[in-house]
Enzyme design. Structure first.
Site, mmCIF file in Angstrom:
data_model
loop_
_atom_site.group_PDB
_atom_site.id
_atom_site.type_symbol
_atom_site.label_atom_id
_atom_site.label_comp_id
_atom_site.label_asym_id
_atom_site.label_seq_id
_atom_site.Cartn_x
_atom_site.Cartn_y
_atom_site.Cartn_z
ATOM 1 N N ASP A 177 -4.748 -5.079 -9.653
ATOM 2 C CA ASP A 177 -3.105 -5.135 -9.424
ATOM 3 C C ASP A 177 -2.199 -4.349 -10.687
ATOM 4 O O ASP A 177 -2.639 -4.579 -11.834
ATOM 5 C CB ASP A 177 -2.431 -6.492 -9.277
ATOM 6 C CG ASP A 177 -1.041 -6.335 -8.570
ATOM 7 O OD1 ASP A 177 -0.838 -5.285 -8.095
ATOM 8 O OD2 ASP A 177 -0.303 -7.222 -8.884
ATOM 9 N N TRP A 201 2.817 0.541 -13.344
ATOM 10 C CA TRP A 201 2.313 1.417 -14.263
ATOM 11 C C TRP A 201 2.984 2.732 -14.373
ATOM 12 O O TRP A 201 3.385 3.444 -15.238
ATOM 13 C CB TRP A 201 0.868 1.568 -14.514
ATOM 14 C CG TRP A 201 0.114 2.422 -15.427
ATOM 15 C CD1 TRP A 201 -0.281 1.989 -16.693
ATOM 16 C CD2 TRP A 201 0.054 3.955 -15.346
ATOM 17 N NE1 TRP A 201 -0.638 2.962 -17.414
ATOM 18 C CE2 TRP A 201 -0.534 4.185 -16.655
ATOM 19 C CE3 TRP A 201 0.336 4.857 -14.413
ATOM 20 C CZ2 TRP A 201 -0.883 5.741 -16.735
ATOM 21 C CZ3 TRP A 201 -0.005 6.193 -14.691
ATOM 22 C CH2 TRP A 201 -0.774 6.421 -15.680
ATOM 23 N N ARG A 208 4.306 6.213 -7.472
ATOM 24 C CA ARG A 208 3.406 5.020 -7.465
ATOM 25 C C ARG A 208 1.843 5.465 -7.263
ATOM 26 O O ARG A 208 0.956 5.083 -7.774
ATOM 27 C CB ARG A 208 3.582 4.056 -6.285
ATOM 28 C CG ARG A 208 4.917 3.385 -6.277
ATOM 29 C CD ARG A 208 5.062 2.502 -5.135
ATOM 30 N NE ARG A 208 4.069 1.750 -5.068
ATOM 31 C CZ ARG A 208 4.244 0.263 -5.662
ATOM 32 N NH1 ARG A 208 4.958 -0.008 -6.391
ATOM 33 N NH2 ARG A 208 2.991 -0.566 -5.456
ATOM 34 N N ASN A 267 -1.424 -4.900 2.659
ATOM 35 C CA ASN A 267 -0.996 -3.754 2.081
ATOM 36 C C ASN A 267 -0.791 -2.662 3.062
ATOM 37 O O ASN A 267 0.148 -1.739 2.644
ATOM 38 C CB ASN A 267 -1.893 -3.140 1.062
ATOM 39 C CG ASN A 267 -2.157 -4.037 -0.212
ATOM 40 O OD1 ASN A 267 -3.279 -4.197 -0.836
ATOM 41 N ND2 ASN A 267 -1.272 -4.581 -0.591
HETATM 42 C C1 IPE Z 1 -3.144 -7.597 -4.277
HETATM 43 O O1 IPE Z 1 -2.228 -7.075 -4.775
HETATM 44 C C2 IPE Z 1 -3.968 -6.599 -3.433
HETATM 45 C C3 IPE Z 1 -4.626 -5.764 -4.126
HETATM 46 C C4 IPE Z 1 -4.871 -5.484 -5.684
HETATM 47 C C5 IPE Z 1 -5.372 -4.823 -3.588
HETATM 48 P P1 IPE Z 1 -0.668 -6.998 -4.268
HETATM 49 O O2 IPE Z 1 -0.026 -5.970 -5.160
HETATM 50 O O3 IPE Z 1 -0.854 -6.360 -2.878
HETATM 51 O O4 IPE Z 1 -0.256 -8.658 -4.161
HETATM 52 P P2 IPE Z 1 1.247 -8.886 -4.071
HETATM 53 O O5 IPE Z 1 2.212 -8.341 -3.155
HETATM 54 O O6 IPE Z 1 1.738 -8.936 -5.512
HETATM 55 O O7 IPE Z 1 1.319 -10.499 -3.707
HETATM 56 C C1 IPE Z 2 -2.498 -2.496 -6.816
HETATM 57 O O1 IPE Z 2 -1.335 -1.938 -7.536
HETATM 58 C C2 IPE Z 2 -3.140 -1.533 -5.795
HETATM 59 C C3 IPE Z 2 -2.874 -1.980 -4.469
HETATM 60 C C4 IPE Z 2 -2.493 -3.144 -3.965
HETATM 61 C C5 IPE Z 2 -3.414 -1.123 -3.638
HETATM 62 P P1 IPE Z 2 0.192 -2.292 -6.769
HETATM 63 O O2 IPE Z 2 0.301 -1.043 -5.960
HETATM 64 O O3 IPE Z 2 0.173 -3.510 -6.159
HETATM 65 O O4 IPE Z 2 0.816 -2.161 -8.215
HETATM 66 P P2 IPE Z 2 2.172 -2.912 -8.477
HETATM 67 O O5 IPE Z 2 1.873 -4.367 -8.173
HETATM 68 O O6 IPE Z 2 3.282 -2.484 -7.614
HETATM 69 O O7 IPE Z 2 2.512 -2.751 -9.893
HETATM 70 MG MG MG Z 3 0.918 -5.235 -6.594
#
Ligand code: IPE
Ligand code: IPE
Ligand code: MG
Length: 244
Positions: A23, A28, A36, A71
């Protein structure tokens, strides 16, 4: 003379199975004024490094949360960028398989993924069966609750078909109905990115896992960070409900 004498360092225990919530990719990228998707790209590189490092330290199982059942709520643009990256990643992994010797496995309902991605996953899994290195369990369209519901449905079906009775259900049997059948439970679950939640990851399997949270965002998580997590794990007192 006691001063200056270093206590020999105890050999650190490497867990058999480490699971990681990858995550922080989006944040980042945002910090750098990038889309993103750019974060997901660097996140995929971070994974490549960690998988190879995991193999080099003798880890047996590495489970990574790459895409959750939740997601899909993201924009179509982001979801398709992630799917394209996954495809590219798997194609390259298949190409470099002999060099890396990593075994691929998948947890999750792959039927919702594109036929191409399903095919890559199948090929990666079949062709890498022969390797003895670390087994990477990729969680794609994975959710802990969905996994348990699926297992319960399967057990109910088996009962209806007369293969078993409700009383036959044990924790072991239920474990065998999970995607992770045959894989020991993770001893350590790592979540970079600063959030203190499981987000539906390995709910059944992590009943007694040690959790390690860090603010480091996934694209910046490297071997040093994994070592720090393993060191922290080594300092934990795992009681499993006992009174040690
Ligand atoms: C958890 O991260 C799922 C993955 C890293 C694939 P999310 O970004 O989806 O989780 P939340 O929304 O912060 O709970
Ligand atoms: C994890 O990074 C990747 C997936 C959930 C696919 P995020 O995309 O959730 O990154 P943040 O949490 O928004 O920084
Ligand atoms: Mg996330």
């Amino acid at each position: 003379m006691l001063f200056g004498k270093k206590k020999p360092k105890e050999p650190r225990h490497i867990p058999t199975h480490i699971a990681i919530v990858m995550d922080g990719n989006g944040r980042w990228a945002k910090k750098r004024g990038l889309p993103r998707q750019a974060g997901h790209k660097v996140g995929a590189e971070a994974f490549r490094t960690i998988a190879n490092y995991a193999k080099s330290i003798g880890l047996k199982y590495l489970t990574v949360y790459a895409f959750s059942t939740e997601n899909w709520k993201r924009s179509e643009e982001e979801v398709s960028a992630i799917m394209e990256l996954l495809e590219k990643y798997l194609r390259e992994a298949i190409r470099d398989m002999d060099k890396n010797q990593v075994r691929f496995y998948f947890f999750g309902d792959l039927s919702r993924l594109s036929p191409e991605l399903q095919e890559e996953a199948k090929t990666a899994m079949e062709r890498s069966k022969k390797y003895a290195g670390v087994q990477v369990n990729f969680c794609l369209n994975y959710g802990g609750r969905a996994e348990m519901v699926r297992a319960a449905r399967q057990f109910a079906r088996d009962c209806l078909e007369g293969k078993c009775k409700p009383e036959d259900l044990t924790e072991e049997r239920f474990s065998d109905l999970m995607y992770s059948a045959g894989v020991p439970d993770p001893e350590l679950v790592i979540r970079p990115g600063g959030e203190m939640r499981t987000s539906n990851f390995l709910l059944w399997q992590s009943a007694y896992a040690e959790y390690y949270f860090t603010d480091v965002l996934w694209p910046q998580f490297g071997p040093k960070e994994l070592d720090e997590a393993i060191d922290a794990y080594n300092k934990r007192n795992r009681r499993f409900g006992g009174a040690k």
